[in-house]
Every structure is written in structure tokens, then in C-alpha cells.
Design an enzyme around this catalytic site. Sequence first.
Site, PDB file in Angstrom:
ATOM      1  N   ALA A  59      -4.565  14.163   1.270  1.00 36.77           N
ATOM      2  CA  ALA A  59      -5.842  14.875   1.267  1.00 36.77           C
ATOM      3  C   ALA A  59      -6.850  14.172   0.362  1.00 36.77           C
ATOM      4  O   ALA A  59      -8.036  14.048   0.701  1.00 36.77           O
ATOM      5  CB  ALA A  59      -5.632  16.319   0.810  1.00 36.77           C
ATOM      6  N   ARG A  60      -6.396  13.705  -0.796  1.00 38.41           N
ATOM      7  CA  ARG A  60      -7.295  13.002  -1.713  1.00 38.41           C
ATOM      8  C   ARG A  60      -7.832  11.722  -1.061  1.00 38.41           C
ATOM      9  O   ARG A  60      -9.020  11.404  -1.153  1.00 38.41           O
ATOM     10  CB  ARG A  60      -6.555  12.656  -3.007  1.00 38.41           C
ATOM     11  CG  ARG A  60      -6.208  13.856  -3.877  1.00 38.41           C
ATOM     12  CD  ARG A  60      -5.318  13.413  -5.032  1.00 38.41           C
ATOM     13  NE  ARG A  60      -4.849  14.534  -5.827  1.00 38.41           N
ATOM     14  CZ  ARG A  60      -5.405  14.959  -6.947  1.00 38.41           C
ATOM     15  NH1 ARG A  60      -6.477  14.353  -7.402  1.00 38.41           N
ATOM     16  NH2 ARG A  60      -4.914  15.979  -7.618  1.00 38.41           N
ATOM     17  N   CYS A 112      22.161   9.432   4.699  1.00 38.37           N
ATOM     18  CA  CYS A 112      23.584   9.773   4.642  1.00 38.37           C
ATOM     19  C   CYS A 112      23.900  10.656   3.440  1.00 38.37           C
ATOM     20  O   CYS A 112      24.802  11.495   3.491  1.00 38.37           O
ATOM     21  CB  CYS A 112      24.430   8.501   4.624  1.00 38.37           C
ATOM     22  SG  CYS A 112      24.017   7.351   3.300  1.00 38.37           S
ATOM     23  N   CYS A 367     -10.458  -3.885  -2.222  1.00 32.50           N
ATOM     24  CA  CYS A 367     -10.004  -2.517  -1.934  1.00 32.50           C
ATOM     25  C   CYS A 367     -10.077  -2.288  -0.427  1.00 32.50           C
ATOM     26  O   CYS A 367     -11.097  -2.554   0.203  1.00 32.50           O
ATOM     27  CB  CYS A 367     -10.872  -1.493  -2.663  1.00 32.50           C
ATOM     28  SG  CYS A 367     -10.544   0.224  -2.187  1.00 32.50           S
ATOM     29  N   CYS A 370     -13.008   0.790   0.245  1.00 30.39           N
ATOM     30  CA  CYS A 370     -14.451   0.714   0.005  1.00 30.39           C
ATOM     31  C   CYS A 370     -15.027  -0.695   0.069  1.00 30.39           C
ATOM     32  O   CYS A 370     -16.235  -0.876  -0.144  1.00 30.39           O
ATOM     33  CB  CYS A 370     -14.803   1.367  -1.333  1.00 30.39           C
ATOM     34  SG  CYS A 370     -14.160   0.511  -2.799  1.00 30.39           S
TER      35      CYS A 370
END
Length: 533
Positions: A59-60, A112, A367, A370
Site C-alpha cells: 500500500a505504501r 516442507c 530509483c 521516480c
Amino acid sequence: KAVVSTQSTGSKCATNTVKLFNPDVNITTYHESVISPKFNAEFFKQFTVVMNALDNLAARTHVNRMCLAADVPLIESGTGGYQGQVQVIKRGKYECYECNPKKSDRKSYPGCTIRNTPSEPIHCIVWGKHLFNQLFGEPDPDQDVSPDTADPEAVANAGAVAASSDGETARKSTRQWVEDIDYNPDKILHKMFHDDIKYLLTMDKLWKTRKPPVPLDLGQLRSATQQSSSNGVYALKDQRPWSVEECVHVFRESVNSLAEEYKSSGYLTWDKDDKPAMDFVTATANIRASIFSIEQKSRFDVKSMAGYIIPAIATTNAIIAGQIVLEGMKILREDWDKCTMSILQRRPTNRRKLIVPSPLEKPRQNCYACAEKPEVTVTLNTETMTVGYFEEKVLKKHLGMVAPDVEIEDGKGTIIISSEEGETEDNNEKSLSHFGIASYTRLKCDDFLQEYELVVNILHSTTLSESRENPVEFKVSGSAAPAPVPSSAPPPTVTAVENSMTLNEIKGSKSLTPRKRNREEMEVEDNDDLIVL
């Protein structure tokens, strides 16, 4: 002004509290997931600032990208125990939430171990959450709860020995079987905690050095009706573990409630704040724990472990909320140079300060959220990784996309993943190599909802870890893949590329300032609200 919350009580509580200060303020509340398509970039563009208090990485990450797409400043925050942090994010000016990769503290466990040989309470809790999805949620093959006959510790012919009294269950999916029995709680109890445990006991090699499990015998338990009283099991304090009899009673009640909801609403999503779902996992985990002689946990403990929660402290939340407001006032006044990152520490500094302000960093050039043209390199085995796995685990879970479309940059515009339902589902089980994807293949990935584009550079490797205890399916690096060398020179091995990536990551970690290291160490998640002004 608007408040978005996954809890109706959360958004209403926040609204009612604010109106005590100013009854005339206009606030719209939403009880929905912030990842819902209705909260698109246009929704975010109508606000001056967004304030985050979310409870999970997905969500962040999503809100971070929505604010970048809408060019709206975001105040990111979190608290955990006595610690907390507040960070201002502004596209093109300050680093975003994804500029510094977040290390998830959500440990994964070998299948397992979960299915055959649990030894800790968390193993039983994870198994309980997997069973919830198998019965009521969207089934995931990676969350199978049946005994794992491929376990290398088991004897070779153990899988051929069927201890179950109902052989049909072995040839049906868990969902099909449970629908055929109309979600009968006692049949589910008998299958999961008696028949499957007897089946595990046939894998005798597993129990040479371990204490063998003891199948649940419902006949030896008191009638569940005897557990009811004027107070009821649900009135018991969450701080003490329930007896096995109490767990059986709660299991029956929760299965009946969840089955009714599933039949009317379709797939359910496990939520720590949904009472029947939380009761189901608590009862299931403790019944399994008792079978394997593992310490049983209270509902409070199970909720903390299952929801990955660090207990919240009211004073910490109040301090961080105050810091959010202070940063918000700076943004409203457009005093960008005065914005800071605030870190609330558990103990005072040498200067007797609990809140330590730090200057905000500029965006990181590589990044993948952005940057002007974001790219990442993903190292994986193109011959074994399927398109479906790549979409779910790499694009959605690791890279935070919601509804990606993926096109191979091959000059043909080949689309292997489409967000439109029914267009590319047939590709899910096909390997990436089936579509000619190999080292240096470039994939153009686009998420329409997030208004986000990312180029994924593929590096093929057959040397990733194959350890069952610590499997590595892929590696992600926030940079483009190195160009292939001329044919006259010996090609670099993938191992060399991986080593260079690891070295870069190490160098990057060493270059972190103490401020960044502190921020990463205390990255915490304890709320689930988003406030926009």
C-alpha cells in the site's frame, strides 16, 4: 478533505475526533482499499497534500507512485513501539519512498516445514493462514496445506501409503472437497487434524529425530456445546491461550460464519481485524500446535504474529501525528526548504533529544519509481520461471505493480501479460524462454492505474540458489543490464555480473549515512489510514 481506511471504524474515528476540534470541517470517509482503481491519479490530483499511515509495504509503494504520478506531495510516516519516523516526499525535489529499498521483515518458511514438520508457533500460524486461503480465499498452489510427499527427508515410498479413510480427498483439490461436504466443520477437522496427521506418520523417516505428532481425536474431547456459557468463548480474554476444546468450538463457529460469507460474497481476504478470520487462524494454529507438541499462543499473540504487528503505543502515535501536522503546515506554506525528516528514537541522544530532524535527500538517480526513465535488471532462470510467476512474484509483489501490461521490446510488440481479463491467461504456465526471452531481453512494463512505466532488463542465470531452506528465484538490481560484449571476446559469466551487482549493493549500503541506516532499521508499519487534504 478525505480519509481512506480499510477499517470503517478507523476512518469514522478519525473524522469524529477532528470534528471535535472543528465541527464545520468537511471530511469524506472511505472504507475501501487504497489500491482500488477508483483511487486513481485523478483522485489524488484534487488534493494539496497526502498523509500516509499505512500498514503494509504494498500500500505504501502504491500511494508513493500515485503521488508521483499526480505530482502531489506525500508525508510518509510510521510508528512501532517507542520509535517512529516522518518523511516528506516531493517529486523531483526529495527522494521518494522507494529511493531506498525496504527490507521486508516478513520471513518466508520452506513449504516442507510448514506442511510436514512445524517446530515453532509461527509455522502453525502460517499454516492456518494458508488453510484460510485454501478454504475461503483465492487458492495459491504455493500455499498447499496437505502433507508434502516431495519432502527429501521423507522415505521414498511414503507418498504411496494413504492413511486417510476417505481416499477421494486425495484426488480432489481442497476447495472442491470442502465444497462437496458443504463446509462441514467436523469433517474438515477430521481431515486436516486426524487423517492428514496419520498420513504424515507414515513418513517414518521424518520422526527419527523428532517427536511424532499426535492426531486429533474428537471423540476424546468434550462436546463443543459444553464450552458455551453465559459468557461464551468469545468473551474470554485474548491474553491467555485457549484449550484444545475451546479451539475446536471456535473453529466450528468461525468456519460456519466464513462459509456463509464466502457463499454470498465469493473469495475472502484474510484480515487481522476481521473477527471470524482471526478466530479461525487462532483456533487452527493452536490445534495444530497441540498436535505437534508446540507452545500454544493467545489470540493476542497470534494476531501480532499473523499480522506482523509491532504493538502500537498511544504516546508514540501522538508524537508522530504532531510531526506530520508540522510538516504539513510547511507544505501548505510552500516552505519546502524547511521540510525535514523526523526520527523519533527510543532513547534520548547525548543532547537529550528524542526527536532528531535530518535534512531530506535528493531523489536517487537510478530509483525505479521516480527516475525519469526507470529501469531495473532482474536475474532469473528464463527456462524455469513461468509468465504467471513473473507477474505475481516479480512485478506485483517485489516491484509493487497492481495491474501490469508487459510487452517484449522485440520490434514486434509481443504482449505476454495483459491487465485485461481473458487476454493472456493462457501464457501463465508457459516459461519466459517460450517467448524468446533470454539475457539482455528488455520488457516494457506499464501499469495504467499507477500511470507508471518501467523497463525490466532480463539476465538469464542457472546458478541462483536452489536451497530448500533459503530458495532464491530471482534477484533485482535498480540499474540496466550491461550490454553484451563483442563476439570476439569471451562473454562474461552471469556469476561475474551477479558479483558486480552484489558489490554495488554493498558499496551502496556502506555509503549510507547514519540517518539513512537508522531510517531503514526502524521502518515500521502499524496503521492503515491515508489522509488527504
